[in-house]
Design a protein around this motif. Structure first.
Motif, PDB file in Angstrom:
ATOM      1  N   PHE A 202       0.813  -1.229   0.000  1.00  0.00           N
ATOM      2  CA  PHE A 202       0.000   0.000   0.000  1.00  0.00           C
ATOM      3  C   PHE A 202       0.839   1.269   0.000  1.00  0.00           C
ATOM      4  O   PHE A 202       0.355   2.333  -0.379  1.00  0.00           O
ATOM      5  N   ARG A 203       2.098   1.189   0.414  1.00  0.00           N
ATOM      6  CA  ARG A 203       2.958   2.373   0.387  1.00  0.00           C
ATOM      7  C   ARG A 203       3.503   2.668  -1.011  1.00  0.00           C
ATOM      8  O   ARG A 203       4.037   3.748  -1.251  1.00  0.00           O
ATOM      9  N   GLN A 204       3.394   1.716  -1.911  1.00  0.00           N
ATOM     10  CA  GLN A 204       3.963   1.848  -3.254  1.00  0.00           C
ATOM     11  C   GLN A 204       2.922   2.400  -4.228  1.00  0.00           C
ATOM     12  O   GLN A 204       1.710   2.354  -3.963  1.00  0.00           O
ATOM     13  N   PRO A 205       3.364   2.915  -5.385  1.00  0.00           N
ATOM     14  CA  PRO A 205       2.407   3.342  -6.417  1.00  0.00           C
ATOM     15  C   PRO A 205       1.523   2.169  -6.838  1.00  0.00           C
ATOM     16  O   PRO A 205       1.960   1.013  -6.860  1.00  0.00           O
ATOM     17  N   PHE A 206       0.273   2.467  -7.135  1.00  0.00           N
ATOM     18  CA  PHE A 206      -0.685   1.418  -7.494  1.00  0.00           C
ATOM     19  C   PHE A 206      -0.321   0.811  -8.842  1.00  0.00           C
ATOM     20  O   PHE A 206      -0.158   1.525  -9.840  1.00  0.00           O
ATOM     21  N   ASP A 207      -0.186  -0.508  -8.904  1.00  0.00           N
ATOM     22  CA  ASP A 207       0.183  -1.225 -10.126  1.00  0.00           C
ATOM     23  C   ASP A 207      -0.960  -2.171 -10.484  1.00  0.00           C
ATOM     24  O   ASP A 207      -1.047  -3.293  -9.981  1.00  0.00           O
ATOM     25  N   LEU A 208      -1.851  -1.722 -11.354  1.00  0.00           N
ATOM     26  CA  LEU A 208      -3.025  -2.504 -11.711  1.00  0.00           C
ATOM     27  C   LEU A 208      -2.644  -3.822 -12.369  1.00  0.00           C
ATOM     28  O   LEU A 208      -3.229  -4.875 -12.059  1.00  0.00           O
ATOM     29  N   ASP A 209      -1.678  -3.799 -13.269  1.00  0.00           N
ATOM     30  CA  ASP A 209      -1.297  -5.031 -13.969  1.00  0.00           C
ATOM     31  C   ASP A 209      -0.796  -6.088 -12.996  1.00  0.00           C
ATOM     32  O   ASP A 209      -1.146  -7.275 -13.115  1.00  0.00           O
ATOM     33  N   GLU A 210       0.016  -5.686 -12.033  1.00  0.00           N
ATOM     34  CA  GLU A 210       0.521  -6.647 -11.051  1.00  0.00           C
ATOM     35  C   GLU A 210      -0.608  -7.178 -10.173  1.00  0.00           C
ATOM     36  O   GLU A 210      -0.663  -8.369  -9.860  1.00  0.00           O
ATOM     37  N   LEU A 211      -1.530  -6.304  -9.782  1.00  0.00           N
ATOM     38  CA  LEU A 211      -2.669  -6.728  -8.975  1.00  0.00           C
ATOM     39  C   LEU A 211      -3.495  -7.775  -9.715  1.00  0.00           C
ATOM     40  O   LEU A 211      -3.864  -8.817  -9.151  1.00  0.00           O
ATOM     41  N   LEU A 212      -3.795  -7.524 -10.984  1.00  0.00           N
ATOM     42  CA  LEU A 212      -4.598  -8.474 -11.763  1.00  0.00           C
ATOM     43  C   LEU A 212      -3.850  -9.777 -11.975  1.00  0.00           C
ATOM     44  O   LEU A 212      -4.453 -10.865 -11.981  1.00  0.00           O
ATOM     45  N   SER A 213      -2.533  -9.695 -12.128  1.00  0.00           N
ATOM     46  CA  SER A 213      -1.738 -10.903 -12.302  1.00  0.00           C
ATOM     47  C   SER A 213      -1.770 -11.766 -11.053  1.00  0.00           C
ATOM     48  O   SER A 213      -1.903 -12.996 -11.127  1.00  0.00           O
ATOM     49  N   ILE A 214      -1.673 -11.134  -9.886  1.00  0.00           N
ATOM     50  CA  ILE A 214      -1.696 -11.879  -8.630  1.00  0.00           C
ATOM     51  C   ILE A 214      -3.090 -12.432  -8.349  1.00  0.00           C
ATOM     52  O   ILE A 214      -3.246 -13.560  -7.875  1.00  0.00           O
TER      53      ILE A 214
END
Length: 310
Positions: A202-214
């Motif tokens: 949550f402290r990092q910039p939001f990465d939509l692609d990584e979220l969807l991959s996980i």
């Protein structure tokens, strides 16, 4: 079991809780996963996260606002949370003579998996459920909490009583919530993976692609199920995590709003202040000063148990 017996069980829980908990506080007991909450007066709204758990109010009442709507529950009722659910809660009925008393049992996924034969059929995904506490569940809870007065027996009996409580929850109206927490449900598992990822990043910039991959889901299906489970979008959920952590930082150390915002990933102090005020109802400096002016017991309870407070 009649009403008199249920009243006796509730009174026994209150008596034990009042010996274990001093003032306005949350206590993690010596029995694993068993937490007791006590409040001697009504409270202001407090944002928090409900961890996957069972929360039974034995005395008093509380109101909870989540993305799914407003819920009020009180003595003789219990709440089931199947995910990390962001809420705003306030104690509505409590006094020094009759304090708010809530018993919380955090769910152990492994124990639930071992009880697979009691699992109910599949059901729609749901974040929070409220139900009446039946007499047999209240009795099991009274015996479980009563072990705090008998540590020698607790070692042997606590695991048995915990399983009895879980069995009665599994066969109750919200047993499906426990099934989703215990197993790789086709809708719940991606949400759980996304929640775990957001807690970690949550402290990092939001990465939509990584979220969807996980999560292993498409954006539309993940966002739909995530909103059903938590009442928020993943980005909103991340914002809640950031604000909770920033508030904890400011309450525990002499840190200003800008520094706390940067520490949790904000790049703009003004954006942090806007988001903070939207959630807590006051600017950061005013909220922190007001909270620190409250009695120390309540302050400790609010700041040390934000992820488990019922």
């Amino acid at each position: 079991m009649n009403d008199a017996a249920m009243h006796t069980d509730a009174a026994a829980i209150v008596a034990t809780a009042r010996k274990v908990v001093a003032g306005d506080a949350t206590v993690e007991t010596d029995i694993p996963r068993l937490i007791l909450h006590q409040s001697l007066a009504p409270s202001e709204p407090v944002p928090a996260f409900y961890k996957p758990s069972f929360c039974a109010i034995v005395q008093g009442a509380k109101a909870v606002r989540s993305g799914a709507g407003d819920i009020a529950y009180g003595a003789g009722q219990y709440l089931i949370a199947g995910f990390d659910v962001p809420v705003v809660g306030l104690i509505t009925d409590a006094s020094e003579q009759e304090p708010y008393i809530c018993v919380q049992l955090l769910f152990d996924r492994q124990i639930l998996r071992e009880m697979r034969e009691q699992m109910p059929p599949r059901a729609p995904i749901q974040a929070i459920g409220i139900a009446q506490t039946p007499p047999d569940l209240m009795n099991a809870l009274a015996r479980f909490v009563g072990l705090l007065d008998d540590p020698a027996s607790a070692t042997h009996l606590a695991p048995l009583y915990e399983r009895e409580i879980l069995y009665r929850l599994l066969t109750g109206p919200y047993g499906a919530q426990l099934r989703k927490f215990a197993y790789e449900d086709e809708r719940a598992a991606p949400v759980e993976r996304a929640i775990t990822y957001l807690h970690r990043t949550f402290r990092q910039p939001f990465d939509l692609d990584e979220l969807l991959s996980i999560a292993v889901r498409s954006q539309s299906s993940l966002y739909r199920d995530f909103k059903d489970a938590t009442g928020l979008s993943p980005v909103q959920f991340r914002t809640r995590l950031r604000l909770e952590e920033a508030r904890s930082i400011m309450l525990s150390a002499p840190v200003g709003a800008a520094e706390a915002g940067f520490a949790v990933g904000y790049e703009s102090p003004s954006q942090f202040s806007r988001d903070y005020r939207r959630l807590y109802g006051r600017p950061p400096s005013e909220d922190i000063a007001r909270t620190k002016d409250t009695e120390s017991g309540k302050y400790q309870a609010d700041t040390t148990s934000a992820l488990s407070n019922c």
